[in-house]
Design a protein around this motif. Sequence first.
Motif, PDB file in Angstrom:
ATOM      1  N   PHE A  10       0.832  -1.201   0.000  1.00 43.87           N
ATOM      2  CA  PHE A  10       0.000   0.000   0.000  1.00 43.87           C
ATOM      3  C   PHE A  10       0.866   1.250   0.000  1.00 43.87           C
ATOM      4  O   PHE A  10       1.998   1.249   0.504  1.00 43.87           O
ATOM      5  CB  PHE A  10      -0.924   0.009   1.218  1.00 43.87           C
ATOM      6  CG  PHE A  10      -2.110  -0.902   1.084  1.00 43.87           C
ATOM      7  CD1 PHE A  10      -3.248  -0.493   0.396  1.00 43.87           C
ATOM      8  CD2 PHE A  10      -2.095  -2.171   1.634  1.00 43.87           C
ATOM      9  CE1 PHE A  10      -4.350  -1.318   0.269  1.00 43.87           C
ATOM     10  CE2 PHE A  10      -3.191  -3.015   1.519  1.00 43.87           C
ATOM     11  CZ  PHE A  10      -4.319  -2.592   0.836  1.00 43.87           C
ATOM     12  N   ASN A  14      -3.718   1.735   4.819  1.00 45.71           N
ATOM     13  CA  ASN A  14      -3.873   1.003   3.554  1.00 45.71           C
ATOM     14  C   ASN A  14      -4.626   1.868   2.538  1.00 45.71           C
ATOM     15  O   ASN A  14      -5.748   1.563   2.141  1.00 45.71           O
ATOM     16  CB  ASN A  14      -4.622  -0.310   3.787  1.00 45.71           C
ATOM     17  CG  ASN A  14      -3.886  -1.236   4.727  1.00 45.71           C
ATOM     18  OD1 ASN A  14      -2.713  -1.025   5.021  1.00 45.71           O
ATOM     19  ND2 ASN A  14      -4.567  -2.263   5.196  1.00 45.71           N
ATOM     20  N   TYR A  65      -3.253   1.045  -3.626  1.00 43.21           N
ATOM     21  CA  TYR A  65      -2.406  -0.083  -4.035  1.00 43.21           C
ATOM     22  C   TYR A  65      -2.390  -0.141  -5.550  1.00 43.21           C
ATOM     23  O   TYR A  65      -3.439  -0.062  -6.200  1.00 43.21           O
ATOM     24  CB  TYR A  65      -2.980  -1.373  -3.447  1.00 43.21           C
ATOM     25  CG  TYR A  65      -2.296  -2.658  -3.840  1.00 43.21           C
ATOM     26  CD1 TYR A  65      -1.306  -3.212  -3.034  1.00 43.21           C
ATOM     27  CD2 TYR A  65      -2.667  -3.337  -4.992  1.00 43.21           C
ATOM     28  CE1 TYR A  65      -0.693  -4.420  -3.371  1.00 43.21           C
ATOM     29  CE2 TYR A  65      -2.065  -4.541  -5.340  1.00 43.21           C
ATOM     30  CZ  TYR A  65      -1.085  -5.076  -4.525  1.00 43.21           C
ATOM     31  OH  TYR A  65      -0.483  -6.269  -4.865  1.00 43.21           O
ATOM     32  N   GLN A 124      -7.855  -4.514   2.708  1.00 37.17           N
ATOM     33  CA  GLN A 124      -6.650  -5.325   2.801  1.00 37.17           C
ATOM     34  C   GLN A 124      -6.483  -6.108   1.514  1.00 37.17           C
ATOM     35  O   GLN A 124      -7.387  -6.132   0.672  1.00 37.17           O
ATOM     36  CB  GLN A 124      -6.740  -6.268   3.997  1.00 37.17           C
ATOM     37  CG  GLN A 124      -7.980  -7.143   4.025  1.00 37.17           C
ATOM     38  CD  GLN A 124      -8.110  -7.933   5.301  1.00 37.17           C
ATOM     39  OE1 GLN A 124      -7.143  -8.488   5.784  1.00 37.17           O
ATOM     40  NE2 GLN A 124      -9.321  -7.982   5.855  1.00 37.17           N
ATOM     41  N   THR A 143     -10.453   1.176   6.093  1.00 36.23           N
ATOM     42  CA  THR A 143      -9.584   2.326   5.821  1.00 36.23           C
ATOM     43  C   THR A 143     -10.365   3.621   5.670  1.00 36.23           C
ATOM     44  O   THR A 143      -9.975   4.667   6.206  1.00 36.23           O
ATOM     45  CB  THR A 143      -8.746   2.081   4.556  1.00 36.23           C
ATOM     46  OG1 THR A 143      -8.079   0.825   4.663  1.00 36.23           O
ATOM     47  CG2 THR A 143      -7.715   3.184   4.373  1.00 36.23           C
TER      48      THR A 143
END
Length: 425
Positions: free
Chosen positions: A268, A294, A297, A314, A339
């Motif tokens: 991340f 996080n 990504y 995640q 998040t």
Amino acid sequence: MVLSLQSPTEDALQAVLPKLIPERLRRVVALKAAEYSSTGKSGQKRLITVNGLTRAVDSLCSLKGGAALGDVWLKIYSDDSTGVQAFLKDIADSGIATLYQIRAETPSEPCSVSESFVEFLAEEWAAGQSYQQAYDMTDFDAELSGSADASRKQSSLKLKTLPQTTHIPVLFTAAFAPLTSSVKSATLPHLPPSSLLNPESLFLIHTQLPVELQRQSWRRIYDSRSGGSWTSFREAVEDVGWEIVVIKDKDGHVFGGFTTPLNIKPTFQGDPSTFLFALHPKYGIYPTAGINSNYVYLNHGATTFPNGLAFGGQLSYFGLYVSDNFTTGHSMASPRSTTFNSPQLSGHPDFEIDTVEVYLIKEVERDDRLVDPKEARRAKGSILEQAEAMTVLEMGGRKIWTKDARGDVDGSPARNLEDENEKVS
């Protein structure tokens, strides 16, 4: 410019106030102007003057009157069982038109925001009210002649003050900005025609951006309708800058996220300024919740890690994910993604992609003397294997730093940079 104080008529209002502002808000301005035009000692009111109107508008635009509007709001909005929603729709109709400079295109009519946008503002209003101080009901009993029911009293309570939320004060100020040159309302960036963004959604995203980015122009750099693929999409988001990614799924849901500059890697990245949003069928803005880092990504070509673009959650259970097959994605929440504290954004947890747009807000600053990593990767093989290309780059003033470490392409040995540094010192 004069108006009757006791009962400002529609004709009189039209003579001094633009139709861009909804009728009820024009009445608010007239009543506030009447207050500022009163004679004082005798308590008798006179015709609204230019000075009285100017003071009223300045008070409204600067929010100085926001906490003391009292009777004005009660007279105009409290008779309606949906007074708060009516007020929010009025300031949104006028405010969005002003911010988006719609008045330059349709100067004689206000715009009309959607019901979902008003619902979003109403939820924000309710959340803002929960942080306000408790109010004294005695004054409201007197104002309402002791005959109002509990719901009407509650409606009046909510209209007594303006909650300090993210979007409502901005719209409130902008709603009255066309009446005065003393208040400069911010404007939203203009965009090329888009099936995914409209002035309402643009406003919500724009006001959530970091302050230093709110005066930047937006530029659409990717549209999947012009021929979409993972490769072209990745090129649009990798190491480009601060961007908005907007997605429409096959169920018609529209959503996306704001990201800082990204690089390809299996971890991340990003910072707390990133956020997710929903635009259809329901509006929502979801900033970072502070639970984890996080944020974003971006990965490609990995065998043991997910490949694609993702926000929050995640690995393999993202708040929002676009797969590198560029046909599917997912939005996982049970019931919220950690998040961003965001719900499921798509029509189904696993969705099919219909359309994707990418808007560049601010480009990464680059040193023209250095080789762009993306350009180097596009080249066939290492730049060190291409003597002609390397020579051209060096002639242009670009330094090939790895050349000294690996040795020249003509077979000369690599230089020991550590030994040379010692000799220099």
